[in-house]
Design a protein around this motif. Structure first.
Motif, mmCIF file in Angstrom:
data_model
loop_
_atom_site.group_PDB
_atom_site.id
_atom_site.type_symbol
_atom_site.label_atom_id
_atom_site.label_comp_id
_atom_site.label_asym_id
_atom_site.label_seq_id
_atom_site.Cartn_x
_atom_site.Cartn_y
_atom_site.Cartn_z
ATOM 1 N N UNK A 115 -10.545 -2.638 -10.080
ATOM 2 C CA UNK A 115 -11.431 -1.494 -9.869
ATOM 3 C C UNK A 115 -11.011 -0.733 -8.620
ATOM 4 N N UNK A 116 -10.825 0.550 -8.778
ATOM 5 C CA UNK A 116 -10.464 1.391 -7.652
ATOM 6 C C UNK A 116 -11.695 2.028 -7.041
ATOM 7 N N UNK A 117 -11.454 2.872 -6.071
ATOM 8 C CA UNK A 117 -12.546 3.574 -5.390
ATOM 9 C C UNK A 117 -12.171 5.039 -5.258
ATOM 10 N N UNK A 118 -13.109 5.895 -5.617
ATOM 11 C CA UNK A 118 -12.987 7.325 -5.344
ATOM 12 C C UNK A 118 -14.012 7.636 -4.256
ATOM 13 N N UNK A 119 -13.552 8.144 -3.148
ATOM 14 C CA UNK A 119 -14.426 8.490 -2.019
ATOM 15 C C UNK A 119 -14.464 10.007 -1.868
ATOM 16 N N UNK A 120 -15.486 10.482 -1.201
ATOM 17 C CA UNK A 120 -15.553 11.904 -0.860
ATOM 18 C C UNK A 120 -15.446 12.044 0.657
ATOM 19 N N UNK A 121 -14.926 13.187 1.064
ATOM 20 C CA UNK A 121 -14.689 13.437 2.491
ATOM 21 C C UNK A 121 -15.905 13.141 3.359
ATOM 22 N N UNK A 172 -4.362 -1.079 -7.819
ATOM 23 C CA UNK A 172 -5.693 -0.688 -7.341
ATOM 24 C C UNK A 172 -5.585 0.686 -6.696
ATOM 25 N N UNK A 173 -6.247 1.687 -7.288
ATOM 26 C CA UNK A 173 -6.194 3.038 -6.717
ATOM 27 C C UNK A 173 -7.366 3.317 -5.773
ATOM 28 N N UNK A 174 -7.042 3.995 -4.681
ATOM 29 C CA UNK A 174 -8.049 4.483 -3.740
ATOM 30 C C UNK A 174 -7.789 5.969 -3.523
ATOM 31 N N UNK A 175 -8.685 6.792 -4.016
ATOM 32 C CA UNK A 175 -8.544 8.245 -3.917
ATOM 33 C C UNK A 175 -9.664 8.822 -3.070
ATOM 34 N N UNK A 176 -9.411 9.984 -2.499
ATOM 35 C CA UNK A 176 -10.438 10.710 -1.762
ATOM 36 C C UNK A 176 -10.308 12.188 -2.091
ATOM 37 N N UNK A 177 -11.474 12.829 -2.241
ATOM 38 C CA UNK A 177 -11.500 14.260 -2.527
ATOM 39 C C UNK A 177 -12.667 14.917 -1.830
ATOM 40 N N UNK A 178 -12.676 16.215 -1.899
ATOM 41 C CA UNK A 178 -13.722 16.986 -1.230
ATOM 42 C C UNK A 178 -15.082 16.869 -1.878
ATOM 43 N N UNK A 179 -15.110 16.561 -3.177
ATOM 44 C CA UNK A 179 -16.377 16.450 -3.895
ATOM 45 C C UNK A 179 -16.215 15.487 -5.069
ATOM 46 N N UNK A 196 -2.933 4.939 -2.740
ATOM 47 C CA UNK A 196 -3.938 5.743 -2.049
ATOM 48 C C UNK A 196 -3.474 7.199 -1.999
ATOM 49 N N UNK A 197 -4.377 8.100 -2.351
ATOM 50 C CA UNK A 197 -3.996 9.516 -2.334
ATOM 51 C C UNK A 197 -5.220 10.395 -2.190
ATOM 52 N N UNK A 198 -5.050 11.511 -1.489
ATOM 53 C CA UNK A 198 -6.080 12.545 -1.574
ATOM 54 C C UNK A 198 -5.915 13.245 -2.924
ATOM 55 N N UNK A 199 -6.958 13.907 -3.356
ATOM 56 C CA UNK A 199 -6.911 14.659 -4.603
ATOM 57 C C UNK A 199 -6.787 16.140 -4.268
ATOM 58 N N UNK A 200 -5.741 16.738 -4.802
ATOM 59 C CA UNK A 200 -5.515 18.178 -4.687
ATOM 60 C C UNK A 200 -5.383 18.728 -6.102
ATOM 61 N N UNK A 205 0.874 -1.174 0.000
ATOM 62 C CA UNK A 205 0.000 0.000 0.000
ATOM 63 C C UNK A 205 0.908 1.220 0.000
ATOM 64 N N UNK A 206 0.760 2.071 -0.997
ATOM 65 C CA UNK A 206 1.521 3.316 -1.050
ATOM 66 C C UNK A 206 0.557 4.451 -0.740
ATOM 67 N N UNK A 207 0.790 5.109 0.388
ATOM 68 C CA UNK A 207 -0.063 6.224 0.785
ATOM 69 C C UNK A 207 0.632 7.530 0.448
ATOM 70 N N UNK A 208 -0.037 8.338 -0.376
ATOM 71 C CA UNK A 208 0.528 9.603 -0.818
ATOM 72 C C UNK A 208 0.030 10.809 -0.060
ATOM 73 N N UNK A 209 -0.561 10.613 1.086
ATOM 74 C CA UNK A 209 -1.069 11.757 1.847
ATOM 75 C C UNK A 209 0.066 12.443 2.593
#
Length: 182
Positions: free
Chosen positions: A136-142, A104-111, A74-78, A6-10
């Protein structure tokens, strides 16, 4: 079964992305899956910025990626993309360092506005590094991850049920792909 890294880019250890990576780790542990975790922001900043390929910390992290059958990114989106610290680390991996690995990407963003950041910012970079196999990855929102106080008084992160279902489905797909390869 192959190992997973797991590579966390936060850049922020207290970000909501931590809730996602902790959940992933719990699920992998519950299935006795071998994995390791690279928190890019914990690597020496000078080694990342100055591209010190020979740094012991960079060599160790690179070896974890090299030895893995699957890579969770895994990364937040900026600003419509993954973080700069993650890109800096990816730049230190060998040119074909993701060849033959399941990604497998797991991203999270504000919207939901940045929902396509996985497809338009991450996947082209990874493809240039030899990545061809994407689960299949997952895009989550805050708003899908709440900050809560745990029973022991510590702060924690709680994922909503819909996000857990999507993460579970993605992990099931990833593990099935790994099993097919072993």
């Amino acid at each position: 079964m192959s190992t997973i890294v797991i590579i966390s880019g936060s850049p922020n250890p207290g970000s909501r992305l931590t809730g996602i990576t902790q959940y992933i780790e719990q699920q992998l542990n519950s299935q006795n899956v071998t994995f390791s975790h690279i928190t890019v922001a914990s690597l020496p900043a000078e080694d990342l910025i100055n591209a010190r390929f020979d740094s012991p910390a960079i060599k160790e992290a690179t070896a974890l990626v090299e030895g893995a059958g699957a890579v969770i990114i895994a990364s937040p989106v900026y600003k419509a993309s993954f973080t700069g610290v993650l890109k800096t680390f990816l730049d230190l991996l060998p040119q074909k360092g993701l060849e033959g690995k399941i990604i497998t990407p797991f991203f999270i963003g504000g919207s939901l506005a940045h929902l396509l950041s996985i497809d338009y910012s991450l996947k082209p970079v990874l493809a240039s590094m030899g990545a061809k196999h994407f689960a299949s990855g997952v895009y989550a929102v805050d708003s899908q991850i709440a900050r809560v106080q745990l029973d022991d008084g510590a702060a924690g992160l709680e994922l909503n049920d819909e996000l857990k279902l999507r993460l579970d489905a993605s992990l099931t797909e990833l593990l099935a792909e790994l099993k097919l390869r072993s």
